[in-house]
Design an enzyme around this catalytic site. Structure first.
Site, PDB file in Angstrom:
ATOM      1  N   ASP A   7       1.851   8.375   8.542  1.00  0.00           N
ATOM      2  CA  ASP A   7       0.480   7.839   8.580  1.00  0.00           C
ATOM      3  C   ASP A   7       0.261   6.762   9.638  1.00  0.00           C
ATOM      4  O   ASP A   7      -0.875   6.438   9.971  1.00  0.00           O
ATOM      5  CB  ASP A   7       0.091   7.280   7.204  1.00  0.00           C
ATOM      6  CG  ASP A   7       0.975   6.118   6.748  1.00  0.00           C
ATOM      7  OD1 ASP A   7       1.909   5.748   7.487  1.00  0.00           O
ATOM      8  OD2 ASP A   7       0.740   5.579   5.649  1.00  0.00           O
ATOM      9  N   HIS A   8       1.334   6.201  10.200  1.00  0.00           N
ATOM     10  CA  HIS A   8       1.195   5.022  11.057  1.00  0.00           C
ATOM     11  C   HIS A   8       1.102   5.331  12.553  1.00  0.00           C
ATOM     12  O   HIS A   8       0.732   4.448  13.330  1.00  0.00           O
ATOM     13  CB  HIS A   8       2.382   4.079  10.837  1.00  0.00           C
ATOM     14  CG  HIS A   8       2.151   3.039   9.782  1.00  0.00           C
ATOM     15  ND1 HIS A   8       1.845   3.357   8.476  1.00  0.00           N
ATOM     16  CD2 HIS A   8       2.194   1.688   9.841  1.00  0.00           C
ATOM     17  CE1 HIS A   8       1.719   2.237   7.780  1.00  0.00           C
ATOM     18  NE2 HIS A   8       1.916   1.219   8.581  1.00  0.00           N
ATOM     19  N   ASP A  44       6.425  -0.806   2.936  1.00  0.00           N
ATOM     20  CA  ASP A  44       5.133  -1.214   3.471  1.00  0.00           C
ATOM     21  C   ASP A  44       4.611  -2.314   2.560  1.00  0.00           C
ATOM     22  O   ASP A  44       4.734  -2.221   1.334  1.00  0.00           O
ATOM     23  CB  ASP A  44       4.150  -0.046   3.511  1.00  0.00           C
ATOM     24  CG  ASP A  44       2.883  -0.398   4.267  1.00  0.00           C
ATOM     25  OD1 ASP A  44       2.802  -0.098   5.474  1.00  0.00           O
ATOM     26  OD2 ASP A  44       1.970  -0.999   3.659  1.00  0.00           O
ATOM     27  N   SER A  90       2.981  -7.948   7.098  1.00  0.00           N
ATOM     28  CA  SER A  90       3.645  -6.656   6.933  1.00  0.00           C
ATOM     29  C   SER A  90       5.082  -6.802   6.442  1.00  0.00           C
ATOM     30  O   SER A  90       5.722  -7.842   6.591  1.00  0.00           O
ATOM     31  CB  SER A  90       3.640  -5.924   8.278  1.00  0.00           C
ATOM     32  OG  SER A  90       4.536  -4.853   8.273  1.00  0.00           O
ATOM     33  N   ARG A 124      -6.328  -6.710   6.248  1.00  0.00           N
ATOM     34  CA  ARG A 124      -5.901  -7.818   7.106  1.00  0.00           C
ATOM     35  C   ARG A 124      -6.825  -7.946   8.308  1.00  0.00           C
ATOM     36  O   ARG A 124      -7.360  -6.957   8.803  1.00  0.00           O
ATOM     37  CB  ARG A 124      -4.461  -7.612   7.605  1.00  0.00           C
ATOM     38  CG  ARG A 124      -3.455  -7.694   6.485  1.00  0.00           C
ATOM     39  CD  ARG A 124      -2.050  -7.991   6.961  1.00  0.00           C
ATOM     40  NE  ARG A 124      -1.233  -8.134   5.765  1.00  0.00           N
ATOM     41  CZ  ARG A 124      -0.200  -7.363   5.449  1.00  0.00           C
ATOM     42  NH1 ARG A 124       0.167  -6.399   6.270  1.00  0.00           N
ATOM     43  NH2 ARG A 124       0.463  -7.553   4.338  1.00  0.00           N
ATOM     44  N   ARG A 127       7.441  -5.134   7.810  1.00  0.00           N
ATOM     45  CA  ARG A 127       8.252  -4.588   8.903  1.00  0.00           C
ATOM     46  C   ARG A 127       9.531  -5.408   9.128  1.00  0.00           C
ATOM     47  O   ARG A 127       9.493  -6.585   9.466  1.00  0.00           O
ATOM     48  CB  ARG A 127       7.424  -4.478  10.179  1.00  0.00           C
ATOM     49  CG  ARG A 127       6.965  -5.776  10.773  1.00  0.00           C
ATOM     50  CD  ARG A 127       5.914  -5.571  11.854  1.00  0.00           C
ATOM     51  NE  ARG A 127       4.652  -5.122  11.282  1.00  0.00           N
ATOM     52  CZ  ARG A 127       3.464  -5.341  11.854  1.00  0.00           C
ATOM     53  NH1 ARG A 127       3.373  -5.978  13.001  1.00  0.00           N
ATOM     54  NH2 ARG A 127       2.363  -4.904  11.289  1.00  0.00           N
TER      55      ARG A 127
END
Length: 787
Positions: A118-119, A183, A677, A481, A679
């Protein structure tokens, strides 16, 4: 503070429960079963040990303890060893997670796991063409993820299937499940009574490897909802209000648990001040929206108690058997009567008004009635250039329906959007269903462009061309965000967050100071009219249209014979090399790389947008390390002094130069460092480029854990004022590592260039296991040592 619990009975398990047929966790994994019996057994053990009523989040978390009999349990203090039910990974973080799993040498994942593409789909000209372009550009990455999934037993959702969190809600979340996802918005599943927690890829590897997962025992913040939503007020406004109250770090280390009569408010009509008022129930997707944005207050996760709306949603999404089983265990899936919260927030939904938050931070909350005057006072542009609805926060069938309800009123009066307008469906199922039911046509007719079923502009995947970089402008989104430059890489874009229906109204009006509750629009014929509060069904009257089949099952015979190849010349993927072990002594004379001023999110540390394409290649992605952080020395971005040469350069360039010359370095930061995030690249990159330590006033939870996983030292000033003692050209030594122990501060000696020095204490939150990660060089190194 006591939870509301009228009518809640303590569960007494009868022999009838034990005789029930097994129920699969999802239709994709028929041999993995919902285990409320084990959950209940563990909860009863812990409740008896603690001798007190439990909150819902405590039931689900403690119900998944690896050792419910022996585990030390103290909110906010001890580390819990947990056994999550499943793992979910989005494609940008799955690359590094799967590369780490490959490095572990294990043959198959130990729990049900999925990858969601999806990213990596950039919004440019429209859904179908953008998707085709992404499949072409990202073919190498998609092939790697699909083949790695097949080899190691991981389900693979192809590009175009939708956003990970909507897919989880439709297929994998259910009341009482413990799910971790790579995520930060994984908490979305809390809208279905799940405990869903965002983590870094290394945490996911632990769970996929069958190792107990560690989580610091969360505090529990209660949010008591009373009254009913009505008019233009939406579930999004609940979390926008909560964000304004708690701020971006107010939920750190805590689970937010919603309860009270407002949760179960029913749909009805009533009379107020002589006029008809339609009340809006709090549906599952609305609860998911609220839980999703709990990430913006730093919460570990958020959750709602099981109720009849969750049952209806489960049934409508083909999981009636889970709903029936949840009914049998309903008392397990709500808080105990008399349970206590560490703190409490109360919100009266009758009094709540539509909100809009921003710019540049999601906790700057404004009632819609005030935003116009506030914008004028602060010099924020009033013209709305683009309205964007969708994202994992607000892309449900009901969200699209309410936006279409507003758009239809404008069309009926001959109006279209003054601003550009984009729509992101949350999943292929949502896309197909809103197309069948006419919502897509209405939103298109009013001037909207339907994008691919993906994250898109919400994470910076937006090829925006209507303004130049540096041009001051305003956009409004239904996203979560709005950090500086997050959506479009333009630091001058003022991004505001609101509900989809408010965003749609503002896109039609074209101005930020339009309040649909009181302001009028001018129809094509010159007539003045007000938009009526929108209404829409939560779920389609017909069944959902599943659309195209976008799921790849792992092969039934296993993947032992399959290969996963990574080209040594690839610019997108790179196999990982182990980080070096701790050398056994103190860290002496670390050079300060950068002293960061103010807010430093994971977007500042490892930007997304165009950099997403390098998420599987550690060396290439490291070229974005800290390029968005503000240097306190000169207020510049990506401009720091190389203390070896005296020249100024980009942060990654200077870090590489230090590493090449054998000089280890440290970053100094402010409050809530690493918010945003999940990440883990924001932790991997500093480690890869020679960093050893990050010293800040406070950390965001996920980032602190990610740093520990990669063998870094995340430390905090015992006295926050010591931040001011550090100068950009200092050298720092970390003392006490030979006796590194939980709860024992480390000390630092700061040498200034003028020959003076300062000494002070640094705190840490390492436990014994995490200290072993540091000593081994990383959690993955330690895992391999123990095999």
């Amino acid at each position: 503070t006591l939870a509301l619990g009228q009518g809640v009975r303590r569960l007494h398990v009868s022999a009838a429960f034990n005789a029930k047929a097994k129920v699969s966790m999802s239709r994709f994994e028929p041999s993995n079963f919902v285990n409320y019996e084990k959950l209940n057994e563990n909860v009863n053990i812990v409740r008896k040990r603690l001798n007190r009523p439990l909150t819902l989040s405590e039931k689900i978390v403690y119900g998944h303890l690896d050792d419910p009999v022996g585990q030390d349990i103290a909110r906010g203090r001890t580390y819990l060893r947990l056994r999550p039910d499943r793992v979910a990974m989005q494609d940008a973080t799955a690359q590094m997670a799967m590369l780490q799993f490959i490095s572990s040498g294990l043959p198959q994942v130990a729990v049900p796991s999925t990858i969601h593409c999806d990213h990596l789909i950039e919004a440019q000209i429209g859904g179908a063409k953008d998707l085709a372009r992404a499949k072409d550009i990202n073919a190498e990455v998609y092939n790697f993820l699909a083949s790695a999934g097949a080899k190691y037993g991981v389900g693979f959702w192809k590009p175009g299937s939708g956003i990970i969190h909507q897919i989880i809600l439709e297929n994998y979340a259910y009341p009482g499940v413990l799910l971790i996802g790579t995520d930060s918005h994984t908490p979305n599943g809390g809208g279905l009574g799940s405990i869903c927690i965002g983590v870094g890829g290394a945490d996911a590897v632990d769970v996929m490897a069958g190792i107990p997962w560690e989580l610091k025992c969360p505090n529990v913040i209660g949010v008591k909802l009373t009254g009913k939503l009505s008019g233009w007020t939406s579930p999004k406004d609940v979390i926008l209000k909560v964000a304004g109250i708690l701020t971006v770090k107010g939920g750190t280390g805590a689970i937010v648990e919603y309860h009270g009569p407002g949760v179960d408010s029913i749909s009805c009509t009533g009379l107020r001040e002589g006029g008809l008022l339609t009340y809006r129930p709090l549906w599952v997707l609305g609860m998911a929206t609220i839980c999703n944005m709990g990430a913006e207050i730093g919460a570990t996760t958020s959750v709602f108690p099981y109720n009849h709306r969750m049952k209806t949603y489960l049934e409508k999404t083909g999981r009636g058997d889970i709903a029936a089983l949840a009914d049998d265990y309903a008392d397990l899936l709500v808080p105990d009567v008399g349970c206590e919260y560490d703190s409490m927030v109360e919100i009266n939904l009758d009094e709540l008004k539509p909100h809009i938050n921003g710019p540049f931070t999601p906790d700057l909350a404004h009632p819609m009635a005030d935003i116009g005057a506030t914008a004028v006072k602060n010099g924020w542009p009033l013209e709305v250039k683009v309205g964007l609805i969708g994202s994992c926060t607000n892309s449900s069938y009901e969200d699209m329906g309410r936006s279409a309800s507003v758009a239809k009123q404008a069309l009926d009066k001959g109006l279209k959007c003054k601003a550009a307008f984009t729509i992101t469906p949350g999943s292929e199922q949502i896309r197909a269903t809103i197309e069948r039911d006419g919502y897509s046509k209405i939103l298109g007719d009013v001037g909207g462009m339907v994008l691919a079923n993906a994250c898109g502009p919400c994470i910076g995947q937006w090829d925006r061309r209507d303004v130049k970089k540096g041009e001051k402008n305003t956009i409004v989104t239904s996203y979560n965000r709005n950090f500086t430059a997050r959506n479009d890489a333009n630091p001058a874009t003022h991004a505001f967050v609101a509900s989809p229906e408010i965003v749609t109204a503002l896109a039609i009006a074209g101005t930020l100071d339009f309040n649909p509750e009181v302001d009028y629009l001018t129809a094509a014929n010159g007539e003045k009219f007000k938009l009526k509060p929108p209404s829409a069904d939560e779920l389609p009257k017909l069944d959902f249209d599943p659309g195209q089949d976008t799921y790849q099952h792992p092969p039934a015979e296993g993947g032992s014979k399959l290969r996963v190849d990574v080209s040594p010349t690839s610019t997108r993927l790179q196999l990982l090399e182990p980080f070096d072990k701790w050398a056994g002594g103190d860290l002496e004379d670390l050079q300060i790389l950068i002293k960061v001023k103010g807010k430093c999110t994971t977007d500042h540390i490892s930007a997304a947008g165009p950099w997403l394409k390098f998420r599987g290649h550690l060396d290439n992605i490291s070229n974005n390390m800290l390029i968005g952080a503000v240097n306190i020395e000169n207020d510049g971005v990506n401009k720091i002094k190389n203390q070896l040469t005296g020249d100024y350069g980009g942060v990654p360039d200077v870090a590489r130069h230090y590493k090449a010359n054998g000089l280890s370095w440290v970053v100094v930061g402010d409050d809530n460092y690493g918010e945003g995030s999940s990440r883990e690249h924001a932790a991997l990159e500093p480690r890869h480029l020679g960093g050893r330590c990050i010293i800040v006033k406070s950390f965001a939870r996920i980032h602190e854990t990610n740093l520990k996983k990669q063998g870094m030292l995340p430390l905090t000033f015992q006295n926050p004022a010591d931040y001011d003692k550090i100068r950009p050209d200092d050298k720092i030594s970390i003392k006490g590592l030979a006796t590194f122990a939980p709860g024992k501060p480390l000390s630092t000696v700061v040498k200034h260039s003028d020959g003076t020095k300062d000494e002070f204490q640094l705190n840490h939150t390492f436990n014994e296991t995490q200290i072993e990660w540091f000593q081994a060089g990383s959690a993955l190194n330690r895992m391999k040592e123990l095999q």
